[in-house]
Design a protein around this motif. Sequence first.
Motif, PDB file in Angstrom:
ATOM      1  N   UNK A 176       0.062 -10.011   3.687  1.00  0.00           N
ATOM      2  CA  UNK A 176      -0.694  -9.913   2.432  1.00  0.00           C
ATOM      3  C   UNK A 176      -2.085  -9.329   2.640  1.00  0.00           C
ATOM      4  N   UNK A 177      -2.724  -9.714   3.709  1.00  0.00           N
ATOM      5  CA  UNK A 177      -4.094  -9.214   3.893  1.00  0.00           C
ATOM      6  C   UNK A 177      -4.126  -7.705   4.099  1.00  0.00           C
ATOM      7  N   UNK A 178      -3.061  -7.186   4.673  1.00  0.00           N
ATOM      8  CA  UNK A 178      -3.012  -5.729   4.836  1.00  0.00           C
ATOM      9  C   UNK A 178      -2.938  -5.051   3.470  1.00  0.00           C
ATOM     10  N   UNK A 179      -2.132  -5.634   2.610  1.00  0.00           N
ATOM     11  CA  UNK A 179      -2.036  -5.076   1.259  1.00  0.00           C
ATOM     12  C   UNK A 179      -3.389  -5.161   0.574  1.00  0.00           C
ATOM     13  N   UNK A 180      -4.014  -6.306   0.683  1.00  0.00           N
ATOM     14  CA  UNK A 180      -5.329  -6.485   0.072  1.00  0.00           C
ATOM     15  C   UNK A 180      -6.312  -5.448   0.600  1.00  0.00           C
ATOM     16  N   UNK A 181      -6.279  -5.273   1.893  1.00  0.00           N
ATOM     17  CA  UNK A 181      -7.170  -4.303   2.523  1.00  0.00           C
ATOM     18  C   UNK A 181      -6.870  -2.895   2.015  1.00  0.00           C
ATOM     19  N   UNK A 182      -5.591  -2.596   1.921  1.00  0.00           N
ATOM     20  CA  UNK A 182      -5.194  -1.265   1.461  1.00  0.00           C
ATOM     21  C   UNK A 182      -5.730  -0.987   0.063  1.00  0.00           C
ATOM     22  N   UNK A 183      -5.675  -2.018  -0.770  1.00  0.00           N
ATOM     23  CA  UNK A 183      -6.124  -1.818  -2.150  1.00  0.00           C
ATOM     24  C   UNK A 183      -7.626  -1.574  -2.220  1.00  0.00           C
ATOM     25  N   UNK A 184      -8.355  -2.305  -1.398  1.00  0.00           N
ATOM     26  CA  UNK A 184      -9.808  -2.171  -1.469  1.00  0.00           C
ATOM     27  C   UNK A 184     -10.323  -0.999  -0.635  1.00  0.00           C
ATOM     28  N   UNK A 185      -9.760  -0.825   0.555  1.00  0.00           N
ATOM     29  CA  UNK A 185     -10.188   0.307   1.404  1.00  0.00           C
ATOM     30  C   UNK A 185      -8.971   0.953   2.047  1.00  0.00           C
ATOM     31  N   UNK A 186      -8.353   1.851   1.330  1.00  0.00           N
ATOM     32  CA  UNK A 186      -7.098   2.457   1.795  1.00  0.00           C
ATOM     33  C   UNK A 186      -7.230   3.095   3.178  1.00  0.00           C
ATOM     34  N   UNK A 187      -8.413   3.555   3.501  1.00  0.00           N
ATOM     35  CA  UNK A 187      -8.584   4.260   4.772  1.00  0.00           C
ATOM     36  C   UNK A 187      -8.586   3.323   5.972  1.00  0.00           C
ATOM     37  N   UNK A 188      -8.787   2.042   5.687  1.00  0.00           N
ATOM     38  CA  UNK A 188      -8.883   1.089   6.796  1.00  0.00           C
ATOM     39  C   UNK A 188      -7.504   0.649   7.281  1.00  0.00           C
ATOM     40  N   UNK A 189      -6.469   1.222   6.680  1.00  0.00           N
ATOM     41  CA  UNK A 189      -5.110   0.825   7.053  1.00  0.00           C
ATOM     42  C   UNK A 189      -4.402   2.015   7.704  1.00  0.00           C
ATOM     43  N   UNK A 190      -3.589   1.732   8.678  1.00  0.00           N
ATOM     44  CA  UNK A 190      -2.891   2.817   9.363  1.00  0.00           C
ATOM     45  C   UNK A 190      -2.008   3.593   8.380  1.00  0.00           C
ATOM     46  N   UNK A 191      -1.891   4.838   8.651  1.00  0.00           N
ATOM     47  CA  UNK A 191      -1.237   5.731   7.702  1.00  0.00           C
ATOM     48  C   UNK A 191       0.179   5.293   7.362  1.00  0.00           C
ATOM     49  N   UNK A 192       0.891   4.880   8.364  1.00  0.00           N
ATOM     50  CA  UNK A 192       2.296   4.542   8.138  1.00  0.00           C
ATOM     51  C   UNK A 192       2.439   3.300   7.262  1.00  0.00           C
ATOM     52  N   UNK A 193       1.585   2.321   7.506  1.00  0.00           N
ATOM     53  CA  UNK A 193       1.648   1.119   6.667  1.00  0.00           C
ATOM     54  C   UNK A 193       1.119   1.409   5.259  1.00  0.00           C
ATOM     55  N   UNK A 194       0.094   2.218   5.206  1.00  0.00           N
ATOM     56  CA  UNK A 194      -0.460   2.580   3.905  1.00  0.00           C
ATOM     57  C   UNK A 194       0.647   3.172   3.034  1.00  0.00           C
ATOM     58  N   UNK A 195       1.436   3.998   3.642  1.00  0.00           N
ATOM     59  CA  UNK A 195       2.517   4.632   2.911  1.00  0.00           C
ATOM     60  C   UNK A 195       3.512   3.593   2.404  1.00  0.00           C
ATOM     61  N   UNK A 196       3.894   2.707   3.299  1.00  0.00           N
ATOM     62  CA  UNK A 196       4.871   1.682   2.898  1.00  0.00           C
ATOM     63  C   UNK A 196       4.310   0.801   1.785  1.00  0.00           C
ATOM     64  N   UNK A 197       3.033   0.464   1.912  1.00  0.00           N
ATOM     65  CA  UNK A 197       2.427  -0.389   0.886  1.00  0.00           C
ATOM     66  C   UNK A 197       2.382   0.322  -0.455  1.00  0.00           C
ATOM     67  N   UNK A 198       1.940   1.559  -0.444  1.00  0.00           N
ATOM     68  CA  UNK A 198       1.804   2.264  -1.723  1.00  0.00           C
ATOM     69  C   UNK A 198       3.173   2.437  -2.379  1.00  0.00           C
TER      70      UNK A 198
END
Lengths: 347, 347
Positions: free
Chosen positions: A31-53
Amino acid sequence: MTGSTASLRRRRRKAQRVTLNEVAELAGVSPSTVSLYIRKPDAVSEDRAHRVSEAIAKLGYVPNLMAGGLAAASSRIVSVIVPSIRNAFFAETVSTIQAALGSEGFQVLLGHTEYSEAQEEALVRAALSWAPAAIVLTGLSHSHGTRALLAASDVPVVEMWELGGPTIDMAVGFSHEEAGAAAARHLIARGRKNIAYVGARLHEDHRAARRADGFLRELAPESGQAGRIIRHPGPATADAGALLLNRALQQFPGLQGLACSNDLVALGVLFECQRRGIRIPEDLAVIGFGDLGFSASCNPPLTTIRPSGDVIGLEVARLVLASVKGKPEAPEPVIDTSFLLVERRST
Amino acid sequence: MTGSTASLRRRRRKAQRVTLNEVAELAGVSPSTVSLYIRKPDAVSEDRAHRVSEAIAKLGYVPNLMAGGLAAASSRIVSVIVPSIRNAFFAETVSTIQAALGSEGFQVLLGHTEYSEAQEEALVRAALSWAPAAIVLTGLSHSHGTRALLAASDVPVVEMWELGGPTIDMAVGFSHEEAGAAAARHLIARGRKNIAYVGARLHEDHRAARRADGFLRELAPESGQAGRIIRHPGPATADAGALLLNRALQQFPGLQGLACSNDLVALGVLFECQRRGIRIPEDLAVIGFGDLGFSASCNPPLTTIRPSGDVIGLEVARLVLASVKGKPEAPEPVIDTSFLLVERRST
DNA sequence: TTGTACGCGTTATCAC
DNA sequence: GTGATAACGCGTACAA
């Protein structure tokens, strides 16, 4: 009268809300990764960012800002409180504020005081319930309770549309007394001897009243009289303008110049002059306030004072943004946007 | 320029927020009782109610609506989304809605689409983040995404200012096609043969475009032509009115009647006619739309169509309130507020 | 960069 | 009528 009109939806289901946890689960991250992605998308690795979005899109996830605000102890709501949104000045400013703030992810909570300080206090209290990022007030006059409420909170406050008195926190506007004085000086400079000020709602609209004060101040050395102001209790409309003109004509025979508290009032004056065969500016010079949309298109075009409502809105938004981003010290918490006397053919 | 202006407060302290628990402690009751007292004061014994209210006053307690909303899974926010608050129609409606809802403890979250469906979708998404009590939209045209977002939520939706198509949930308004047709019929009934419609921003303002459609529909049997509409891409201002008049005069020699998409446009037409020595209504009959504040005070007074923006606002508020209070079945989810053709001297 | 644990301030449910 | 208890959904240390 109306064509076929059908209501597509009348069911009200429970609509299980999609949560951040479900997104995390589907995306296979925490969950925290998702939260992080929403607030600062750049702070998440590209591959996970993709899966989350993707998970967000698939689930139609909409963040719950109440939960977020509760956890963070603050929200991205900005409360904007004006006397009346029907007033073109405030409509313009609110529109500008909302546009500028909206693009930064802030939302505007609107309130109307109807020129009542008690109402304003209630609105401030309600606004505070949302831990807003900032509160924007109109003018410098507020109830004791309002000040106490604001002082007890740590919410940034911007007062707009008025300068020339102590401010709570930050302020953007100009001196209405100066604006009124400028109108008087202009009329005098044009050689008008017998001039007056007509205003609507002066007992409630402090800013219009201060313009009248400024007008009188410039007059004093001329004729020393205090009665050159005519008041209408109702709102500033063209109707009021016609009424006020007639009362001014009656009260001040040989009237040569008229300053109006508002361009709408001036519009009414203008039409009434047409009806009565009074020539503008030959017989009567007219100056308004506001430079509303129609003022340049009038016949004759209206000389008026332009307060730059959009600049006020922009500066308000800038101050709000700066104070939220926690700039250690905003460079200038009191901004004078001044005003412009736009000379056209009515004077 | 400005008088002495001091900023009284530049400190930003942490401002420990007073919580419901602290109130409970001071009052010597349980948190539940305080919560209950706030929501239903009558459900608490008189003596405790007194102690609680005293504790609230002493501590200056302001409820945290984010926590409340989170727990209750709903808020007392109503999202109102309009094309532009600078437009007097919407300013009036929003004002009415806010007044009617405010007294019931609801707050208005404002959004401007600037006539963009994509922008509207973003605003709806943002609004949904607050679990609003209802969402009020303008018009019947929305993006696919907007509809999906709304369908996936259980939030009551009211569409306003337009009728004559499928509605999402509830709707309040009138048929703009009928309004346009009424304008044409009126002009024809007054004996005008050579008439046209001038409109601003018709490509974005669907409602104004539908009025033009209705106008044309009434015309067809007369002269069968489709080119009786002149468009201006910019917003509806007096300036646009002057421009449009000149183009209409040029395009349709012998023009006898003109319907305007907006009273502001009509105002510009009126002034331009004065300048060009065109007599209204002798040479040209003019009918507007909106019955704005100045329309009755014009010279000559403007014949126009009054859409009753305040009635729309009132009905919207009523529907919102009814749907929140969970009336099993709102009596009539589609309300036709109709319109009034106000005949004055310009036709 | 990612995950875990905790708490934000309130409401709703249930006993009392 | 009153009070304990358990959510509500997410941000934010902190640790990994």
